[in-house]
Design a protein around this motif. Structure first.
Motif, short mmCIF file in Angstrom:
data_model
loop_
_atom_site.label_atom_id
_atom_site.label_comp_id
_atom_site.label_asym_id
_atom_site.label_seq_id
_atom_site.Cartn_x
_atom_site.Cartn_y
_atom_site.Cartn_z
N SER A 3 0.80 -1.23 0.00
CA SER A 3 0.00 0.00 0.00
C SER A 3 0.84 1.28 0.00
O SER A 3 0.29 2.37 0.03
CB SER A 3 -0.94 0.01 1.22
N TRP A 4 2.14 1.15 -0.03
CA TRP A 4 2.99 2.34 0.03
C TRP A 4 2.93 3.11 -1.29
O TRP A 4 2.68 2.54 -2.36
CB TRP A 4 4.43 1.95 0.34
N ASN A 5 3.20 4.41 -1.17
CA ASN A 5 3.24 5.29 -2.35
C ASN A 5 4.67 5.26 -2.91
O ASN A 5 5.56 5.92 -2.40
CB ASN A 5 2.84 6.72 -1.96
N TRP A 6 4.84 4.53 -3.99
CA TRP A 6 6.17 4.33 -4.54
C TRP A 6 6.71 5.57 -5.26
O TRP A 6 7.89 5.61 -5.61
CB TRP A 6 6.18 3.14 -5.49
N ARG A 7 5.85 6.57 -5.44
CA ARG A 7 6.32 7.82 -6.05
C ARG A 7 6.98 8.74 -5.01
O ARG A 7 7.68 9.68 -5.39
CB ARG A 7 5.16 8.57 -6.72
N ASN A 8 6.73 8.44 -3.74
CA ASN A 8 7.35 9.23 -2.67
C ASN A 8 8.86 8.97 -2.67
O ASN A 8 9.30 7.82 -2.62
CB ASN A 8 6.76 8.83 -1.31
#
Length: 217
Positions: free
Chosen positions: A169-174
């Motif tokens: 569920s992590w935001n890989w764009r961060n």
């Protein structure tokens, strides 16, 4: 002669002999106690070395499965990339990592954690023995302790790898999240095996040298 006769008649020679015997007995008891303590210390040190060798061997054997699972996960990452034929393996893996995590990360993370939980008691025991060894004040134990720390660190690294691929569920764009992913992707089976192998050699070398010292005492 009168003085000698006086001594012979006035000195309680039986008491002198008893006193001398007591002194000799005390000296012999002290020497025996000192030898016993030395032998007991050598026995405890030898038992520690036996336990350390067994724990190290068991840990390395048990780590084979998690290391293999890391390798399979990295192959999965590469297969999800658009440039499988890229000679830069790390680059190809990085490109396919997010797609792989979205598709299979949660499942493979659970499997890897299950494998690590089988190894965990061995890792805890090895870490505990590494700490216990400092009590004996062995010569050159620092290198052995560093090797034990490095061995157990490989367990910690795989645990971090498992946690990362399970974070679907992590935001890989961060950028911070991506930096964490890039760091975990530097963990390779070859690097893990190299650390496990060198750590094993260091522990065995220390044990062999220390055994020779013990039996020369």
């Amino acid at each position: 002669m009168p003085k000698l006769a006086y001594l012979l008649t006035t000195v309680d020679w039986l008491d002198v002999v008893r006193t001398a015997a007591s002194v000799v007995t005390a000296c012999l008891a002290y020497v025996a106690l000192k030898n016993w303590r030395r032998q007991d210390k050598a026995k405890r040190e030898a038992e520690f070395l036996d336990a350390l060798i067994e724990a190290t061997h068991a840990f390395i054997v048990d780590m084979a499965k998690p290391v293999t699972m890391v390798e399979m996960a990295r192959i999965g990452m590469r297969s999800h990339g658009d440039d499988w034929d890229n000679q830069d393996e790390n680059g190809a893996i990085a490109h396919g990592a997010v797609a792989y995590i979205d598709a299979w990360g949660e499942r493979d993370s659970k499997r890897l954690f299950d494998a690590l939980n089988e190894v965990r008691p061995g890792a805890i025991r090895l870490r505990s023995l590494g700490t216990k060894g400092q009590v004996f004040e062995f010569s050159n134990y620092r290198a052995c302790h560093q090797a034990i720390t490095s061995l157990v660190w490989q367990f910690d690294r795989i645990e971090a790898f498992a946690g990362m691929i399970g974070s679907t569920s992590w935001n890989w764009r961060n950028p911070h999240v991506r930096a964490s992913l890039d760091k975990v992707l530097t963990i390779t089976p070859g690097d893990l095996q190299q650390h496990l192998g060198s750590g094993n050699v260091a522990v065995l070398t220390f044990a062999q040298t220390t055994y020779r010292t013990l039996y020369r005492r």
